[in-house]
Design an enzyme around this catalytic site. Structure first.
Site, PDB file in Angstrom:
ATOM      1  CG  HIS A  30      -1.863  -1.174   1.157  1.00  0.00           C
ATOM      2  ND1 HIS A  30      -1.642  -2.325   1.850  1.00  0.00           N
ATOM      3  CD2 HIS A  30      -2.983  -1.379   0.430  1.00  0.00           C
ATOM      4  CE1 HIS A  30      -2.599  -3.193   1.577  1.00  0.00           C
ATOM      5  NE2 HIS A  30      -3.427  -2.650   0.709  1.00  0.00           N
ATOM      6  CG  HIS A  72     -10.603  -1.168   2.985  1.00  0.00           C
ATOM      7  ND1 HIS A  72     -10.464  -2.505   3.222  1.00  0.00           N
ATOM      8  CD2 HIS A  72     -10.013  -0.920   1.789  1.00  0.00           C
ATOM      9  CE1 HIS A  72      -9.796  -3.055   2.205  1.00  0.00           C
ATOM     10  NE2 HIS A  72      -9.526  -2.114   1.317  1.00  0.00           N
ATOM     11  CG  HIS A  77      -9.087  -4.232  -3.735  1.00  0.00           C
ATOM     12  ND1 HIS A  77      -8.087  -3.351  -4.065  1.00  0.00           N
ATOM     13  CD2 HIS A  77      -9.266  -4.125  -2.399  1.00  0.00           C
ATOM     14  CE1 HIS A  77      -7.670  -2.742  -2.972  1.00  0.00           C
ATOM     15  NE2 HIS A  77      -8.358  -3.194  -1.941  1.00  0.00           N
TER      16      HIS A  77
END
Ligand code: C2O
Length: 596
Positions: free
Chosen positions: A201, A336, A366
């Site tokens: 990330h 999220h 995703h």
């Protein structure tokens, strides 16, 4: 020489030998099956309890043949050799046996008593380079809310089988879920850099890593039901019908259901793409419009260059300079946080990286993120193309494929989804038209109302950024920032983007942080994306604990400056509005740059 300085990240490098006892480098590459088991067991021990000295010694061993002492320069030179023809280096680094280990994740503060700290895949000494299967039929990923009954039955069946496999089977749902924890909570390390952990990330690895992850998840599901055309659905959260959690995932009797979600965010409630946890979300049309504005800002106006869209560079052996791309930052994060169960200690499942993959909805979330990568490249603008840096293209990850083979995949093979055998069902993009036209009577920016030409001539209410930062963000903060160049021509604007950089954003990785950014806003209470002056938002999915995180955020503002009528101003006023984690984040600095 420059190219030797940096090395693409390879997952095989990331199985560094940090857990084997201190022994000769040769033996650790050729462990027999029993020893491997032993080593794997040993790796279950908490990373925090490990002796760093040992790691260092192991690293020395690994580098004996190429670099001698453990020294960054030697290592880089040694690894440079790996990509040359040095047989010794090849043996030392590209040996498939070496690529069987992965350590504990940084998941939780006390990993000793938490099973979640181990999320490595089943060990396997045989790694092969990925080759695309020939003659694969095209897979069309449907928008989840449009999928028919037959499709839903098929996905249910595949998921049922996946969930019923033994936990240590690489195709089991438990293993699929663990992949996210392993790559996202720093279980992998780089060979020769035992203290440099990898997190996909906050960097340019974000899009390609998740693309490959979904690719294998989908191929495995197809294999489980004997249907090579099976394609996962995408959560079409950028379109009004798609904004609630798709019904197939909310059906309690379905294996696609996950109970660790926010009870208050069940369908038909629509997602707030600027969700902050602490502020109420808009409702009705106002919500839909705010969502369009978020999409427009993140996809169109603030992400006109590859770096703005994909995130900052991240190279082998280098400590990560955390800089998420526009879409990763928002709305990816909001989805999220909005989905995870706030009653769980860590917001499981979706609200934390280590657990996010345990919710089947994760893969559809995703898939839409992935779809945005394809869409982004088709939008107008000279610079909307994939990164061309070989360090990005050659970065590699390891996955178990649908035939249970452990394969190494490269980013260069995932930039074209047609080559990967799939496309997305076409649906309208209602947010494309969400640009806010320049405000009437606002032709000269902030100063207009009070009759002065620009922010610089305003009474000095807002101090210059360099007098203010670093500063803890504990309330609304407005600063003045000088621009390197004003009144640029249309051509200049197409070539180069004006970028607001907010850096040294520091907080505990454990905390959910969110603050919004506005340009030249006259309002006292900045509301949200429906303000024409909304420039973007910083937010994170909490992950590591006991860890200070330092990130930087870049927002393309060329278009927005036109919209707020500040294109001819020498300075702009930037407002930072803390939403969640007030007083828990420090801002290091803010500046405006021009960059291609
Ligand atoms: Cu790997 Cu949505 O995160």
């Amino acid at each position: 020489m420059a190219s030797l300085q940096f090395l693409p990240l390879k997952a095989s490098h990331l199985y560094a030998n940090t857990t084997t006892p201190h022994n000769s480098s040769t033996s650790q590459f050729f462990l027999n099956r029993e020893n491997r088991k032993h080593v794997f067991k040993k790796s279950l021990a908490c990373r925090a309890a490990k002796d760093n000295t040992n790691d260092q010694e192991n690293a020395n061993d690994s580098f004996k043949n190429v670099g001698g002492k453990f020294d960054r320069r030697d290592i880089l030179l040694g690894l440079g050799g790996l990509y040359g023809t040095t047989a010794v280096s090849q043996a030392a680094f590209a040996s498939p046996v070496d690529a069987t280990k992965c350590g504990n994740a940084d998941t939780l503060p006390t990993c000793t008593n938490i099973k979640d700290a181990n999320c490595c895949p089943p060990p396997n000494p045989n790694i092969s380079d990925f080759i695309f299967p020939t003659n694969q039929p095209l897979r069309v990923r449907p928008a989840a809310q449009l999928a028919d009954k037959k499709y839903i039955e098929k996905y249910n069946k595949a998921m049922q089988i996946m969930r019923s496999l033994p936990k240590d089977h690489p195709h089991s749902f438990a293993q699929q879920a663990a992949i996210h924890c392993a790559y996202c909570d720093s279980a992998y390390e780089m060979v020769g850099f035992p203290n440099v952990k990898m997190d996909v990330h906050f960097s340019w690895l974000f899009f390609p890593f998740h693309r490959w992850y979904l690719y294998f998840y989908e191929k495995i599901l197809g294999k489980l039901i004997g249907d090579p055309t099976f394609a996962i659905p995408y959560w079409n959260w950028d379109s009004p019908d798609g904004m609630p959690i798709p019904d197939m995932f909310a059906d309690r009797s379905s294996p696609l259901y996950d109970k660790l979600r926010d009870d208050n965010h069940q369908p038909p409630l629509k997602i707030d793409l600027n969700y902050s946890k602490s502020n109420p979300s808009p409702v009705g049309n106002e919500l839909i419009e705010a969502n369009y504005r978020v999409m427009y800002t993140q996809m169109v106006s603030s992400s006109k260059t590859p770096e703005l869209f994909f995130g900052g560079a991240y190279r082998g052996g280098e400590p990560q300079v955390k800089a998420a791309g526009a879409l990763e930052n928002q709305p990816h994060t909001q989805l999220h946080i909005w989905t995870g169960d706030p009653e769980q200690k860590y917001g499981e499942d979706m609200g934390r990286f280590f657990s996010a993959g345990r919710d089947p909805l994760f893969y559809s979330h995703h898939a839409n993120v992935d779809r945005m990568w394809n869409i982004w490249k088709t939008l107008p603008g000279k610079n909307r193309k994939d990164i061309e840096d070989p360090d990005w293209l050659d970065s590699a990850f390891l996955f178990y494929d649908e035939n249970e083979k452990l394969v190494r995949v490269k980013i260069r093979d995932c930039v074209d989804t047609k080559k990967m055998g799939y496309v997305y069902q076409d649906v309208p993009l209602p947010w494309l038209g969400a640009r806010k036209p320049p405000k009437k009577g606002k032709g000269k920016g902030l100063g207009k109302k009070s009759g002065v030409a620009n922010a610089a001539e305003m009474p000095q209410v807002f101090p210059n950024a360099n007098q203010v930062f670093p500063k803890v963000l504990d309330g609304l903060l407005k600063v003045t920032i000088p621009r390197p160049k004003k009144s640029r021509s249309q051509e200049e604007k197409e070539d180069e983007e004006e970028i607001l950089v907010i850096d040294g954003i520091e907080y505990d990785g454990d905390e959910y942080i969110k603050f919004d950014v506005f340009l030249n806003d006259e309002d006292e209470v900045e509301s949200g994306p429906n303000n024409a002056e909304f420039a973007g938002s910083y937010s994170n999915v909490p992950s590591k604990s006991n860890n200070r995180v330092k990130v930087s955020m870049s927002l393309g503002i060329t278009e927005l400056l036109e919209d707020v009528g500040a294109d001819d101003d020498d300075n702009i006023v930037v407002a930072l509005v803390p939403r969640t984690g007030k007083g828990k984040v420090t801002i290091g600095g803010a500046k405006i740059i021009i960059s291609s």
